[in-house]
Design an enzyme around this catalytic site. Structure first.
Site, PDB file in Angstrom:
ATOM      1  N   ASP A  86       0.825  -1.215   0.000  1.00 21.38           N
ATOM      2  CA  ASP A  86       0.000   0.000   0.000  1.00 21.38           C
ATOM      3  C   ASP A  86       0.856   1.261   0.000  1.00 21.38           C
ATOM      4  OD1 ASP A  86       0.587   0.563   2.901  1.00 21.38           O
ATOM      5  OD2 ASP A  86      -0.596  -1.253   3.171  1.00 21.38           O
ATOM      6  N   ASP A 137       8.104 -12.939  -4.028  1.00 21.41           N
ATOM      7  CA  ASP A 137       7.679 -13.493  -2.745  1.00 21.41           C
ATOM      8  C   ASP A 137       8.745 -13.104  -1.718  1.00 21.41           C
ATOM      9  OD1 ASP A 137       7.165 -15.059  -0.548  1.00 21.41           O
ATOM     10  OD2 ASP A 137       6.788 -16.895  -1.681  1.00 21.41           O
ATOM     11  N   GLY A 138       8.358 -12.377  -0.692  1.00 16.91           N
ATOM     12  CA  GLY A 138       9.311 -11.895   0.314  1.00 16.91           C
ATOM     13  C   GLY A 138      10.129 -13.017   0.928  1.00 16.91           C
ATOM     14  N   ASP A 155       5.951  -6.135   6.881  1.00 20.99           N
ATOM     15  CA  ASP A 155       4.601  -5.555   6.898  1.00 20.99           C
ATOM     16  C   ASP A 155       3.684  -6.527   6.159  1.00 20.99           C
ATOM     17  OD1 ASP A 155       2.332  -4.035   6.739  1.00 20.99           O
ATOM     18  OD2 ASP A 155       3.178  -2.517   5.397  1.00 20.99           O
ATOM     19  N   ASP A 158      -2.254 -11.194   7.450  1.00 22.14           N
ATOM     20  CA  ASP A 158      -2.405 -12.240   8.474  1.00 22.14           C
ATOM     21  C   ASP A 158      -1.775 -13.558   8.025  1.00 22.14           C
ATOM     22  OD1 ASP A 158      -3.850 -10.485  10.066  1.00 22.14           O
ATOM     23  OD2 ASP A 158      -5.769 -11.060   9.195  1.00 22.14           O
TER      24      ASP A 158
END
Lengths: 283, 283
Positions: A86, A137-138, A155, A158
């Site tokens: 975001d 993908d982190g 960050d 869920d």
């Protein structure tokens, strides 16, 4: 006609948000993405039916996941944000003049595109020249990051679906390795009311890796139970030694240097969660 | 069949609680009283459709409205609770051995009776010999109280219906008069998110009366927005001079001496609410 979004927060507890309009809706490769205009909370980013941020209270989460580690580290020049598509945490990171470069690793490029277009109060931070966006993908990225960082901010959403692996031991281990010798990791570690096991596990994984680990709490109105936890692991710098007034005010709405030390003072039951001997070997 | 209680918290935001069973329901002289067994929060006291306390999180509210003033006052022997018919704040007050007598003024005797019967974790505190229950309108009682108090705790419901007058200037003025020369008043002053005007007014009324006024914040999962404010007015004792460790631990689940000073450190936007020049002359 009234349109409401109902979000199930536990089996026996859900929240209804009155929707003024559906600004944007799309099924991406990873999730169902929507930007809604809510009656009471402004515009909101919604992923798979779960509100991620609203214009009315995003500043609490974004400021608090960012300023606490950024103030603890004396010179955070290289910052990595994992998730955070975001742009809200990014906006806060960029307020530090000592920041040379921010890498932001987001799995779903369409989240960033939607926020740039419809939530400019957060999304416009991607325009800053110091920002490099990495669509990946982190969890995979941090296995072989392109450099070492001063601060890593996890960050994530869920721990269901793509974000689940961002709460596991190996992921935190790779974050540790991806930090410089005096680096700091911070991760959102969920509600001490509804996700005690997640919090206990994440905290204890981080605790085993880092010299200093500190949990802090914030109240975020649009998140389940309000009460929210963040866990910070530090290789060198201690919270107790930090003078939050050194870096001054940062044009914030929630964070002020005055509250820095207070957020680490934990209620009894939260102390109980992180020190209890829950079984850590399950994931 | 599934039964849910829906509680409207603002026009565009409501919460649904899954109801396992309706334990008790009665229309009293003042309100619709119910004791429900909720799926996720244990038993709950509900007045006019609004959840007042649940077994799962009542300790947060009750401990925090009580221990902060009780620790600030060096010798709180005579205590008055206005409202608080569930007995939760009373239970916490009675943990102090320096307490000689507690008067509890509740307008609706049926609230006390229901809590004594169905919510004994709170209601059983009425069995203590030091407690005197006065069935009366708190606003009227405090116009000519039967004695002066060391600590007055205003444990009211929201400022609608019978509780509205417990947020007004004259009421706070009478509380001031009903305190000894070194007395302390504490009042719940609602959510800084949803009731900014109520908070601004109550804080400023109290501020004009007392030598020292301090706002503090707590996160209460079952209350609208989670974030909740309490305003404490003190004639003599200062928060800054208080050593919370002096009175020791009190067998609590939320409060610990460690958090005493931290709850007074306010986020920027809350500082903004209490210092802004909203029109105070309207009520």
């Amino acid at each position: 006609m009234e349109i409401w979004l109902t979000e199930e927060q536990t089996r026996g507890y859900s929240v209804n948000w009155k929707v003024k309009s559906i600004i944007y809706k799309k099924k991406t490769m990873y999730q169902e993405l929507a930007i809604l205009e809510l009656e009471d909370f402004g515009k909101a980013l919604v992923l798979d039916g779960v509100i991620q941020v609203t214009e009315q209270d995003e500043y609490i989460y974004n400021e608090m996941i960012t300023h606490i580690p950024m103030v603890t580290h004396p010179n955070p020049a290289d910052v990595l944000i994992i998730g955070g598509g975001d742009g809200g945490a990014l906006r806060e990171v960029l307020k530090y003049k000592e920041v040379n470069a921010v890498d932001l690793v987001e799995i779903d490029s369409e989240v960033i595109e939607a926020c740039r277009e419809f939530l400019p109060s957060m999304g416009s931070s991607f325009d800053d020249e110091r920002v490099k966006v990495i669509i990946d993908d982190g969890r995979k990225y941090i296995e072989s990051p392109r450099k070492k960082y001063d601060v890593i901010i996890v960050d994530s959403s869920d721990p269901v679906g793509p974000a689940l692996k961002l709460f596991q031991k190996d992921f935190y281990k790779n974050c540790y390795k991806g930090l410089k010798d005096d680096g700091i990791l911070v991760a959102q570690t969920e509600s001490p009311f509804f996700y005690q096991k997640v919090l206990n596990k994440s905290y204890n994984y981080i605790c085993k890796l880092f010299k200093y680990t500190s949990l802090y709490l914030v109240c975020i109105p649009t998140y389940p139970s309000g009460l929210w936890s963040f866990t910070m692991g530090s290789k060198k710098y201690r919270v107790e030694d930090t003078d939050p007034f050194k870096k001054g005010e940062k044009n914030t709405k929630y964070y002020t240097p005055k509250i820095y030390h207070s957020v680490f003072k934990l209620p009894m039951f939260v102390e109980g969660i992180i020190t209890s001997g829950m079984n850590l070997e399950q994931s």
